[in-house]
Enzyme design. Structure first.
Site, PDB file in Angstrom:
ATOM      1  N   GLY A 195      39.241  45.983  55.356  1.00 21.16           N
ATOM      2  CA  GLY A 195      39.618  46.957  56.326  1.00 21.16           C
ATOM      3  C   GLY A 195      41.056  46.692  56.859  1.00 21.16           C
ATOM      4  NE  ARG A 217      29.577  44.769  43.667  1.00 19.95           N
ATOM      5  CZ  ARG A 217      29.623  44.615  42.442  1.00 19.95           C
ATOM      6  NH1 ARG A 217      28.774  44.489  41.509  1.00 19.95           N
ATOM      7  NH2 ARG A 217      30.975  44.050  42.125  1.00 19.95           N
ATOM      8  CG  HIS A 268      31.167  48.549  42.578  1.00 21.41           C
ATOM      9  ND1 HIS A 268      32.065  48.234  41.587  1.00 21.41           N
ATOM     10  CD2 HIS A 268      31.201  47.818  43.897  1.00 21.41           C
ATOM     11  CE1 HIS A 268      32.676  47.312  42.301  1.00 21.41           C
ATOM     12  NE2 HIS A 268      32.500  46.842  43.655  1.00 21.41           N
TER      13      HIS A 268
HETATM   14  N1  APR Z   1      30.438  49.177  63.185  1.00 21.15           N
HETATM   15  C1  APR Z   1      31.882  48.755  62.808  1.00 21.15           C
HETATM   16  N2  APR Z   1      32.121  47.424  62.124  1.00 21.15           N
HETATM   17  C2  APR Z   1      31.117  46.752  61.835  1.00 21.15           C
HETATM   18  C3  APR Z   1      29.590  47.059  62.220  1.00 21.15           C
HETATM   19  C4  APR Z   1      29.555  48.101  62.849  1.00 21.15           C
HETATM   20  N3  APR Z   1      27.968  48.616  62.936  1.00 21.15           N
HETATM   21  N4  APR Z   1      29.203  46.040  61.638  1.00 21.15           N
HETATM   22  C5  APR Z   1      29.888  45.109  60.725  1.00 21.15           C
HETATM   23  N5  APR Z   1      31.116  45.590  61.313  1.00 21.15           N
HETATM   24  C6  APR Z   1      32.292  44.693  60.857  1.00 21.15           C
HETATM   25  C7  APR Z   1      32.373  43.450  61.017  1.00 21.15           C
HETATM   26  O1  APR Z   1      32.410  43.202  62.426  1.00 21.15           O
HETATM   27  C8  APR Z   1      33.518  42.854  60.116  1.00 21.15           C
HETATM   28  O2  APR Z   1      34.908  42.924  60.925  1.00 21.15           O
HETATM   29  O3  APR Z   1      32.739  45.089  59.448  1.00 21.15           O
HETATM   30  C9  APR Z   1      33.634  44.145  59.096  1.00 21.15           C
HETATM   31  C10 APR Z   1      33.287  43.444  57.883  1.00 21.15           C
HETATM   32  O4  APR Z   1      34.451  42.646  57.237  1.00 21.15           O
HETATM   33  P1  APR Z   1      34.282  41.563  56.414  1.00 21.15           P
HETATM   34  O5  APR Z   1      33.008  40.751  56.873  1.00 21.15           O
HETATM   35  O6  APR Z   1      35.464  40.841  56.251  1.00 21.15           O
HETATM   36  O7  APR Z   1      33.834  42.121  54.942  1.00 21.15           O
HETATM   37  P2  APR Z   1      34.841  42.532  53.953  1.00 21.15           P
HETATM   38  O8  APR Z   1      35.220  41.427  53.200  1.00 21.15           O
HETATM   39  O9  APR Z   1      35.870  43.225  54.749  1.00 21.15           O
HETATM   40  O10 APR Z   1      33.833  43.725  52.993  1.00 21.15           O
HETATM   41  C11 APR Z   1      33.412  45.077  53.703  1.00 21.15           C
HETATM   42  O11 APR Z   1      33.477  46.178  51.654  1.00 21.15           O
HETATM   43  O12 APR Z   1      34.011  45.538  49.460  1.00 21.15           O
HETATM   44  C12 APR Z   1      33.142  45.947  50.315  1.00 21.15           C
HETATM   45  O13 APR Z   1      31.262  44.258  49.717  1.00 21.15           O
HETATM   46  C13 APR Z   1      32.066  44.462  50.507  1.00 21.15           C
HETATM   47  O14 APR Z   1      30.251  45.436  51.851  1.00 21.15           O
HETATM   48  C14 APR Z   1      31.514  44.778  52.194  1.00 21.15           C
HETATM   49  C15 APR Z   1      32.533  45.709  52.748  1.00 21.15           C
END
Ligand code: APR
Length: 325
Positions: free
Chosen positions: A25, A99, A186
């Site tokens: 993100g 996954r 995927h």
């Molecule tokens: N609402 C908003 N944000 C949330 C929620 C929620 N209910 N639950 C979790 N999050 C946030 C977390 O706080 C975290 O900042 O989602 C974010 C996920 O970030 P990362 O753990 O860094 O994961 P990332 O590598 O960004 O991957 C996110 O994308 O490519 C896919 O497989 C990957 O499913 C994963 C997603």
């Protein structure tokens, strides 16, 4: 309400909400702003993280020379009237985790996120990035009732970018000259299409032998896992963010690019009531149309096998959801 009330608004700017301010993100927010595509609202459940990240990105504006506003928030009201909403909220894969293991954890988060977002941006186009992607997109569509041209998943662009990379590395040619096409889920049963993958129009089947192509196809199928195994503490995010950005650009700038997108099929490719990656034209209103390629029997049965794998996960998710209700 903006967190940066002193920033002058020069003209109406498109607005993209990115839900989940993690690796994918936040990298996506950076790409959107630095490519000068749109203002960004970065939302996360964790207090302070999206606010801190967006302030950091805002402080780079004078150096990166763009005027996009980046707002960090925990409140869906700040996402109002977004043109596009991208869902990256959830958990990434850990080593040894497939996954599919992510399934139940992420299903709840994705359904909760889209349901809240749509209340404030009913006319937006929604792009799901959270894995397992095809199932998450199906659930998001089901939860929101959005028409299939306005909700889609990002996966095929990433899988194709990986195939493109491996082809260019094998041949020692520029990745810009390589076009690769990967359809299907995927996951392990994705369907890379060598016949439709080219170097400046020349199919790779004329440039590489069958065994080499199979090796590249296999590496593409394991592309995400290869990175997880190397990093140990996280999963890919640069290429996933870039791949999502390509879709955003095609939509915002009405480019009608032909990209593999996870979309809800209603008979195309002989598949019904399933979200799976197929080539789509992406323009202002989302998915303009699905292109039905001529597939050989082998390619078509690989796509159907991919769909069956998605269906299995989907059925299991819905079962567990029902049990827990
Ligand atoms: N609402 C908003 N944000 C949330 C929620 C929620 N209910 N639950 C979790 N999050 C946030 C977390 O706080 C975290 O900042 O989602 C974010 C996920 O970030 P990362 O753990 O860094 O994961 P990332 O590598 O960004 O991957 C996110 O994308 O490519 C896919 O497989 C990957 O499913 C994963 C997603």
């Amino acid at each position: 309400m903006s967190y940066f009330p002193d920033t002058p608004i020069l003209c109406h700017s498109p607005r993209i909400t990115v839900i989940g301010a993690g690796k994918v993100g936040s990298t996506l927010a950076q790409r959107i702003a630095e490519k000068n595509l749109a203002d960004v609202v970065l939302l996360d459940i964790v207090q302070g993280i999206p606010q801190g990240l967006s302030l950091d990105l805002m402080e780079a504006r004078g150096i990166e020379l763009h005027h996009r506003q980046i707002i960090g928030t925990n409140d869906y009201a700040d996402t109002s009237d977004s043109d596009i909403v991208v869902i990256t909220a959830g958990f990434p894969r850990k080593p040894g985790m497939s996954r599919d293991d992510l399934l139940l954890m992420n299903a709840k988060i994705v359904v909760d996120s889209v349901t809240k977002a749509i209340a404030y941006s009913p006319n937006a186009i929604y792009i799901v990035v959270t894995n397992p992607l095809d199932v998450m997109t199906y659930l998001a569509r089901q939860a929101t009732g959005l028409p299939s041209d306005r909700i889609m998943g990002m996966a095929g662009v990433l899988d194709s970018a990986r195939f493109q990379t491996f082809i260019s590395m094998e041949l020692g040619v520029s990745p810009s000259d390589v076009n690769a096409m990967v359809l299907g889920s995927h996951g392990d049963l994705m369907v890379p299409l060598p016949r439709y993958s080219t170097v400046n129009g020349i199919p790779i089947t004329e440039l590489l032998d069958a065994a080499t192509i199979e090796r590249l196809v296999e590496r593409t199928r394991n592309g995400g896992a290869e990175i997880v195994a190397l990093m140990q503490t996280g999963s890919a995010f640069f290429a996933p963010a870039s791949s999502t950005c390509v879709m955003l650009e095609s939509i915002l700038q009405n480019q009608s690019r032909l990209l593999p997108v996870a979309t809800y099929l209603q008979g195309e490719y002989g598949l019904k009531d399933i979200v799976i990656g197929v080539p789509c034209y992406l323009a202002n209103n989302g998915i303009k149309s699905v292109l039905e390629l001529n597939l050989t029997d082998v390619e078509m049965s690989a796509l159907h096998a991919s769909a069956q794998a998605i269906r299995k996960i989907l059925d299991r998710t819905q079962e567990v959801f029902l049990i827990r209700k």
